[in-house]
Design a protein around this motif. Structure first.
Motif, short mmCIF file in Angstrom:
data_model
loop_
_atom_site.label_atom_id
_atom_site.label_comp_id
_atom_site.label_asym_id
_atom_site.label_seq_id
_atom_site.Cartn_x
_atom_site.Cartn_y
_atom_site.Cartn_z
N PRO A 1 0.83 -1.14 -0.02
CA PRO A 1 0.33 -0.19 0.07
C PRO A 1 0.85 1.25 0.06
O PRO A 1 2.01 1.32 0.25
CB PRO A 1 -0.80 -0.20 1.13
CG PRO A 1 0.09 -1.01 2.26
CD PRO A 1 0.57 -1.97 1.22
N GLY B 1 -8.82 6.16 4.42
CA GLY B 1 -8.44 5.12 3.75
C GLY B 1 -7.62 4.87 2.67
O GLY B 1 -7.83 3.85 1.77
N TYR B 2 -7.05 5.97 2.23
CA TYR B 2 -6.45 6.13 0.96
C TYR B 2 -5.15 5.27 0.65
O TYR B 2 -5.09 4.66 -0.34
CB TYR B 2 -5.92 7.45 0.80
CG TYR B 2 -5.06 7.73 -0.77
CD1 TYR B 2 -6.03 8.06 -1.72
CD2 TYR B 2 -4.07 7.59 -0.94
CE1 TYR B 2 -5.32 8.44 -3.06
CE2 TYR B 2 -3.14 7.94 -1.99
CZ TYR B 2 -4.01 8.13 -2.99
OH TYR B 2 -3.43 8.37 -4.39
N ASN B 3 -4.67 4.76 1.97
CA ASN B 3 -3.28 3.86 1.70
C ASN B 3 -3.66 2.36 1.85
O ASN B 3 -2.75 1.43 1.72
CB ASN B 3 -2.41 4.08 2.91
CG ASN B 3 -1.75 5.60 2.60
OD1 ASN B 3 -1.37 6.11 1.54
ND2 ASN B 3 -1.63 6.39 3.52
N THR B 4 -4.93 2.07 2.05
CA THR B 4 -5.41 0.75 2.25
C THR B 4 -5.16 -0.12 1.06
O THR B 4 -4.75 -1.12 1.25
CB THR B 4 -6.87 0.75 2.72
OG1 THR B 4 -7.22 1.46 3.93
CG2 THR B 4 -7.31 -0.92 3.11
N ASP B 5 -5.45 0.27 -0.10
CA ASP B 5 -5.61 -0.22 -1.37
C ASP B 5 -4.93 0.43 -2.50
O ASP B 5 -5.34 1.51 -2.72
CB ASP B 5 -6.96 -0.91 -1.75
CG ASP B 5 -6.99 -1.61 -2.94
OD1 ASP B 5 -5.85 -1.89 -3.49
OD2 ASP B 5 -7.87 -2.02 -3.42
N ARG B 6 -3.62 0.24 -3.09
CA ARG B 6 -2.93 0.57 -4.01
C ARG B 6 -3.79 0.92 -5.21
O ARG B 6 -3.67 1.95 -6.14
CB ARG B 6 -1.37 0.11 -4.38
CG ARG B 6 -0.86 0.82 -5.43
CD ARG B 6 0.36 0.07 -5.26
NE ARG B 6 1.31 0.05 -4.33
CZ ARG B 6 2.17 1.32 -4.16
NH1 ARG B 6 2.40 2.25 -5.16
NH2 ARG B 6 2.90 1.23 -3.09
N ASN B 7 -4.74 -0.06 -5.57
CA ASN B 7 -5.49 0.11 -6.87
C ASN B 7 -6.80 0.71 -6.71
O ASN B 7 -7.56 0.81 -7.46
CB ASN B 7 -5.67 -1.44 -7.25
CG ASN B 7 -4.37 -1.97 -7.50
OD1 ASN B 7 -3.27 -1.41 -8.06
ND2 ASN B 7 -3.93 -3.31 -7.16
N ALA B 8 -7.09 1.06 -5.36
CA ALA B 8 -8.37 1.52 -5.30
C ALA B 8 -8.38 2.96 -6.04
O ALA B 8 -7.66 3.55 -6.27
CB ALA B 8 -8.82 1.96 -3.66
N ARG B 9 -9.78 3.35 -6.45
CA ARG B 9 -10.03 4.53 -7.13
C ARG B 9 -11.12 5.36 -6.27
O ARG B 9 -11.96 4.88 -5.52
CB ARG B 9 -10.75 4.19 -8.39
CG ARG B 9 -9.97 3.46 -9.51
CD ARG B 9 -10.85 2.92 -10.74
NE ARG B 9 -10.68 4.38 -11.35
CZ ARG B 9 -11.49 4.30 -12.67
NH1 ARG B 9 -12.10 3.10 -13.22
NH2 ARG B 9 -11.36 5.35 -13.40
N TRP B 10 -10.80 6.66 -6.35
CA TRP B 10 -11.40 7.64 -5.28
C TRP B 10 -11.88 8.86 -6.29
O TRP B 10 -11.26 9.30 -7.25
CB TRP B 10 -10.46 8.15 -4.36
CG TRP B 10 -9.83 7.15 -3.47
CD1 TRP B 10 -8.91 6.45 -3.44
CD2 TRP B 10 -10.52 6.79 -1.99
NE1 TRP B 10 -8.66 5.58 -2.37
CE2 TRP B 10 -9.50 5.70 -1.50
CE3 TRP B 10 -11.65 7.26 -1.53
CZ2 TRP B 10 -9.98 5.22 -0.40
CZ3 TRP B 10 -11.98 6.56 -0.10
CH2 TRP B 10 -11.11 5.48 0.32
#
Length: 266
Positions: free
Chosen positions: A96, A121-130
């Motif tokens: 992450p 929670g930005y660092n939780t999942d490297r592939n998450a989109r916000w």
């Protein structure tokens, strides 16, 4: 790393103050040992050795020269001719990100400084989109301190709301709040946007805010537009109360985050 600045080797116009940043696949972060201050104007070839190993897919240079607060312009006779980064291939980081999440911070940029908020929670999942929100202040809004290093305590717009820890904890989007560094018009144009209005606003009637939605719905196809319903706060004048109330209204964010380009009507 080796930097060649100015027009030619013997030119007395080298970069004086600059930072080197590495991309952490989620944010730009200062490189340990990559901050240079008071480099002689005649030293156009500058070698910088990092104090710790750096793993990054991109590196950039941030010039920190003085800029005139009235014009936003700095010295025009300094250039970067070449930026050479020496290293070797390595395994990309897969864990992450380690960005400053859940806080509002000041970001210096080569073109424009701004206040940045990354969700908790930005660092939780490297592939998450916000989703990302660009917040514009009023003409009196000052997002950052004069040196652009800290978020000012009298910030306007979304930056003001994001000073509150409870608000930050529940805000599920990236927020970029522009720094409004001069009071008045920009290039002769009004820097205003109407989506909410105070019922007792002495600066203008509520119709100033309703006019845009009315035009969209009567002159652009005759259908209900995707623009948020106009909200008027009775008894509220031309004050910060309008946008403070607007940004704490959950219905606004529910509506905003439901919008998709693919579902817009032609």
């Amino acid at each position: 790393m080796e930097l060649h600045s100015s027009f030619y080797v013997d030119s007395p116009e080298a970069l004086v103050n600059f930072d080197l940043l590495a991309w952490d696949d989620g944010c730009w972060k200062p490189i340990p040992g990559g901050s240079v201050r008071n480099n002689p104007k005649t030293t156009t070839v500058k070698t910088v050795t990092f104090t710790t190993p750096v793993v990054a897919s991109k590196v950039r240079l941030l010039w920190l020269e003085y800029r005139d607060p009235a014009t936003g312009l700095g010295p025009s006779n300094t250039h970067v001719r070449e930026l050479r980064v020496m290293g070797h291939p390595t395994t990309p980081t897969t864990g992450p990100p380690t960005c400053m999440a859940g806080e509002q911070i000041a970001v210096q940029d080569a073109r424009y400084a701004y206040a940045l908020f990354l969700p908790a929670g930005y660092n939780t999942d490297r592939n998450a989109r916000w989703p990302i929100v660009f917040s514009l202040p009023g003409t009196g809004g000052v997002m950052l301190t004069n040196d652009h290093q800290a978020v000012n305590t009298n910030a306007e717009g979304l930056a003001w709301n994001l000073r509150d820890a409870t608000y930050r904890a529940g805000f599920g989007a990236i927020a970029v709040s522009m720094h409004y560094w001069t009071n008045g018009r920009v290039s002769g144009e009004n820097a205003y946007f109407n989506a909410f209005h105070g019922g007792s606003d002495s600066m203008g009637p509520a119709s100033q805010s309703t006019a845009l939605k009315t035009k969209l719905e009567t002159q652009c196809g005759g259908t209900t537009s995707a623009m948020h319903a106009i909200t008027t706060y009775p008894g509220v004048g031309h004050s910060n109360t309008v946008w403070q109330n607007a940004f704490t209204d959950p219905a606004l964010w529910t509506w905003l985050f439901q919008q998709r380009i693919s579902t817009r009507q032609p």
